[in-house]
Design a protein around this motif. Structure first.
Motif, PDB file in Angstrom:
ATOM      1  N   UNK A 217      46.626  41.183  46.399  1.00  0.00           N
ATOM      2  CA  UNK A 217      45.608  41.613  45.439  1.00  0.00           C
ATOM      3  C   UNK A 217      44.815  42.793  46.006  1.00  0.00           C
ATOM      4  N   UNK A 218      44.539  43.766  45.160  1.00  0.00           N
ATOM      5  CA  UNK A 218      43.757  44.912  45.610  1.00  0.00           C
ATOM      6  C   UNK A 218      43.721  45.995  44.556  1.00  0.00           C
ATOM      7  N   UNK A 219      43.131  47.131  44.914  1.00  0.00           N
ATOM      8  CA  UNK A 219      43.132  48.317  44.049  1.00  0.00           C
ATOM      9  C   UNK A 219      42.618  48.036  42.657  1.00  0.00           C
ATOM     10  N   UNK A 220      43.417  48.371  41.645  1.00  0.00           N
ATOM     11  CA  UNK A 220      43.008  48.236  40.243  1.00  0.00           C
ATOM     12  C   UNK A 220      43.485  46.929  39.619  1.00  0.00           C
ATOM     13  N   UNK A 221      43.879  45.958  40.441  1.00  0.00           N
ATOM     14  CA  UNK A 221      44.348  44.679  39.893  1.00  0.00           C
ATOM     15  C   UNK A 221      43.278  44.034  39.018  1.00  0.00           C
ATOM     16  N   UNK A 222      43.748  43.468  37.908  1.00  0.00           N
ATOM     17  CA  UNK A 222      42.863  42.801  36.957  1.00  0.00           C
ATOM     18  C   UNK A 222      43.605  41.591  36.420  1.00  0.00           C
ATOM     19  N   UNK A 223      42.901  40.489  36.258  1.00  0.00           N
ATOM     20  CA  UNK A 223      43.523  39.265  35.752  1.00  0.00           C
ATOM     21  C   UNK A 223      43.328  39.168  34.240  1.00  0.00           C
ATOM     22  N   UNK A 224      44.367  38.715  33.545  1.00  0.00           N
ATOM     23  CA  UNK A 224      44.284  38.419  32.111  1.00  0.00           C
ATOM     24  C   UNK A 224      44.751  36.979  31.939  1.00  0.00           C
ATOM     25  N   UNK A 225      43.955  36.141  31.296  1.00  0.00           N
ATOM     26  CA  UNK A 225      44.298  34.715  31.251  1.00  0.00           C
ATOM     27  C   UNK A 225      43.896  34.054  29.942  1.00  0.00           C
ATOM     28  N   UNK A 226      44.750  33.094  29.515  1.00  0.00           N
ATOM     29  CA  UNK A 226      44.418  32.221  28.382  1.00  0.00           C
ATOM     30  C   UNK A 226      44.465  30.751  28.826  1.00  0.00           C
ATOM     31  N   UNK A 227      44.652  30.501  30.110  1.00  0.00           N
ATOM     32  CA  UNK A 227      44.840  29.137  30.598  1.00  0.00           C
ATOM     33  C   UNK A 227      43.542  28.336  30.513  1.00  0.00           C
ATOM     34  N   UNK A 228      43.626  27.052  30.182  1.00  0.00           N
ATOM     35  CA  UNK A 228      42.404  26.242  30.044  1.00  0.00           C
ATOM     36  C   UNK A 228      41.713  26.017  31.377  1.00  0.00           C
TER      37      UNK A 228
END
Length: 579
Positions: A217-228
């Motif tokens: 993980x680093x730089x411009x990493x971004x998380x996208x999530x729909x998990x409960x």
């Protein structure tokens, strides 16, 4: 004079704050640090439109105020505080507020579209009885159901909007220590016999560091999530990890994803940086099915920057992954982005992770080896594709052991054991169950697999749990539900999973039936089907079988494993039921 609308802007992916990989003593310390930067959570509506940016700085302020209110309300360190885990700012602030107050948050599920009001109240009641909390917090729209469960368990039920309006008088906050319990996790337990997994701050932060290191993980990493957020992969992997590793995250509610799954891919497409997003196999399956063969996916989606497409929470199906690649390759999706993993709540979350960029790797294993049977040379061999679930996460160890505890060599199938700093403290108030699975610091996962060149291949479960679409179903729950119908008793029902040739799991329920009347059998079949669907949320294979058909162990207990084998080999012949 017209009013000017201020455009909402998401929290940025980049930050001048130097990134730290979860090297904190406590989860509160992690939020204290993340709040010094500009990253944070971002909540979206069903169409993927941003409705609320929530910087970590704002979340920390809200959490500390929540802690002040909790302490003023009489909450002490070590008290349990149950929270209906709705994806939103209110739950996030309260979860961390409970942590700052020294108490233990207990995330509990939201109602599903099946099962109904009574089923949800029963589920909450069982988990409230197990965790023994001082308070159950819920959003206003769940006041009736959650309030009924709280009343039934003599737990104080509070609307979190009303609670947030109370005065927050500043007071001294307790100082947590790394070995203190941080939270209780109920994602994997039976609803009849729940196991609250007690996780310390140290175990949590060790696992969160392993996520960041393992995925680079680093730089411009971004998380996208729909998990409960009541499930370990959603809570730990896509919420707490984002705070402790200072990653901005975009959220869809789980129920919104279920209605409009492609909104998930829209969010990934709009991210100008690199995307990291996790899903069980069924999430990828739903998206691939929604795209017709004639769809011009390149005109709607840009998945070329999807760096980590994580997969976990149920058996990983290579056919589904290939269908997803076929559907979205024209939109720039790279199959090498797939990152299979293996984990469980009892190890906080991650046990093994595939190194980024290696994608889905499978080995073909002869089916009799998977079941421990001796191959009949007169029959043709059948093979199943087993997915490589990666290497042990940072500081975690994995061994494959026999039933007698000996460590097995490469390629030998046995029980998966793991050890390391991420292993749980205990099952809450259940010393017997804790001692059954924790031995000399090693955790018996209850799953089966083998090692090959340092990688783990998971082949199934030694324990009876049935995992369908990322949700755990204990056969005892299904059996007990059928036992409540008139005319059935304990021992009449066996529930287990069967695997299709494509690797998909389906629950099967065998029920001993004493009537010879075909119309009555038809009625019972429908009644059982409806009852099981209320528990699992899906149509299962229901088979009525003759009395005294289901096999027993030497001690007289039902043998699900033997019942499954006899059913699959055709030695148990169900009654014919008209369609």
């Amino acid at each position: 004079m017209g009013q000017f609308m201020t455009e909402l802007l998401p929290t940025p992916s980049l930050d001048d704050l130097p990134r730290r990989f979860s090297d904190f003593d406590t989860l509160g310390d992690a939020l204290d640090y993340a709040a010094q930067g500009v990253r944070g959570f971002n909540f979206h509506d069903p169409r993927g439109t941003l409705t609320r940016p929530y910087p970590y700085s704002e979340m920390r302020e809200d959490a500390i105020e929540a802690a002040y209110r909790l302490i003023a309300h009489g909450i002490k360190p070590g008290d349990r505080i149950a929270l209906c885990a709705e994806t939103g700012a209110e739950f996030a602030a309260l979860f961390f507020g409970v942590v700052y107050a020294g108490a233990w948050p207990v995330p509990l599920p939201l109602p599903t579209s099946f099962g109904g009001k009574d089923s949800y109240i029963d589920q909450l009641s069982v988990q409230l009885t197990s965790s023994d909390p001082k308070i159950l917090f819920f959003p206003p729209e769940l006041a009736e159901m959650a309030g009924a469960a709280a009343d039934a368990c003599n737990v104080e039920g509070l609307d979190w909007v009303e609670f947030a309006a109370r005065e927050a008088k500043k007071t001294e906050l307790p100082q947590a220590k790394p070995d203190d319990i941080c939270y209780l996790q109920y994602s994997s337990g039976s609803t009849r016999f729940p196991h609250g997994v007690a996780v310390t701050h140290h175990a949590l932060l060790s696992n969160l560091k392993a996520h960041a290191v393992g995925m680079n993980v680093g730089g411009t990493d971004r998380c996208i999530s729909w998990l409960p957020w009541y499930h370990d992969m959603g809570l730990v992997g896509c919420m707490l990890s984002m705070v402790a590793n200072q990653v901005s995250t975009d959220y869809l509610k789980t129920e919104d994803f279920a209605r409009r799954p492609l909104a998930w891919l829209d969010l990934i497409s709009r991210n100008p940086g690199n995307s990291c997003s996790y899903s069980p196999s069924f999430g990828y399956d739903i998206c691939a099915r929604r795209i017709g063969s004639q769809s011009k996916v390149a005109e709607r989606f840009d998945l070329s920057r999807w760096r980590i497409a994580g997969n976990g929470a149920d058996m990983i199906r290579p056919d589904v992954m290939q269908s997803f690649v076929d559907a979205f390759a024209d939109a720039g999706f790279d199959a090498k982005a797939f990152l299979p993993s293996y984990g469980l709540a009892e190890a906080t979350l991650a046990v093994t992770l595939m190194p980024p960029g290696e994608g889905i790797v499978v080995e073909l294993v002869e089916e009799t080896k998977l079941s421990g049977e001796v191959h009949d040379t007169a029959k043709p061999k059948r093979y199943r594709a087993i997915v490589n679930c990666g290497k042990p996460a940072l500081d975690m160890k994995v061994e494959i052991r026999s039933e007698h505890g000996e460590v097995l060599p490469e390629k030998a199938i046995g029980k998966i054991w793991t050890a390391g700093p991420s292993v749980m403290h205990s099952y809450f108030r259940d010393e017997e169950a804790t001692n059954e699975c924790l031995v000399d610091g090693w955790l018996d996962t209850g799953d089966m697999g083998y090692m090959s060149d340092g990688y783990l291949y998971v082949v199934g479960r030694a324990k009876d749990m049935i995992i369908i679409n990322g949700k755990n179903h204990w056969p005892q729950d299904i059996e007990w539900a059928v036992e409540q119908l008139p005319g059935f008793k304990s021992g009449d029902i066996a529930a287990f999973s069967v695997t299709t040739p494509g690797g998909e799991e389906t629950p099967a329920v065998l029920v001993q039936c004493r009537t010879s009347d075909e119309a009555e059998r038809q009625r019972l079949h429908g009644e059982i089907r409806d009852k099981v669907r209320s528990i699992t949320g899906m149509n299962c294979v229901i088979e009525l079988v003759p009395p005294r058909t289901l096999p027993r162990t030497s001690s007289g207990k039902l043998s699900r494993a033997k019942a499954r084998n006899l059913y699959l080999t055709g030695e148990i012949q169900p009654y014919a039921i008209a369609a």
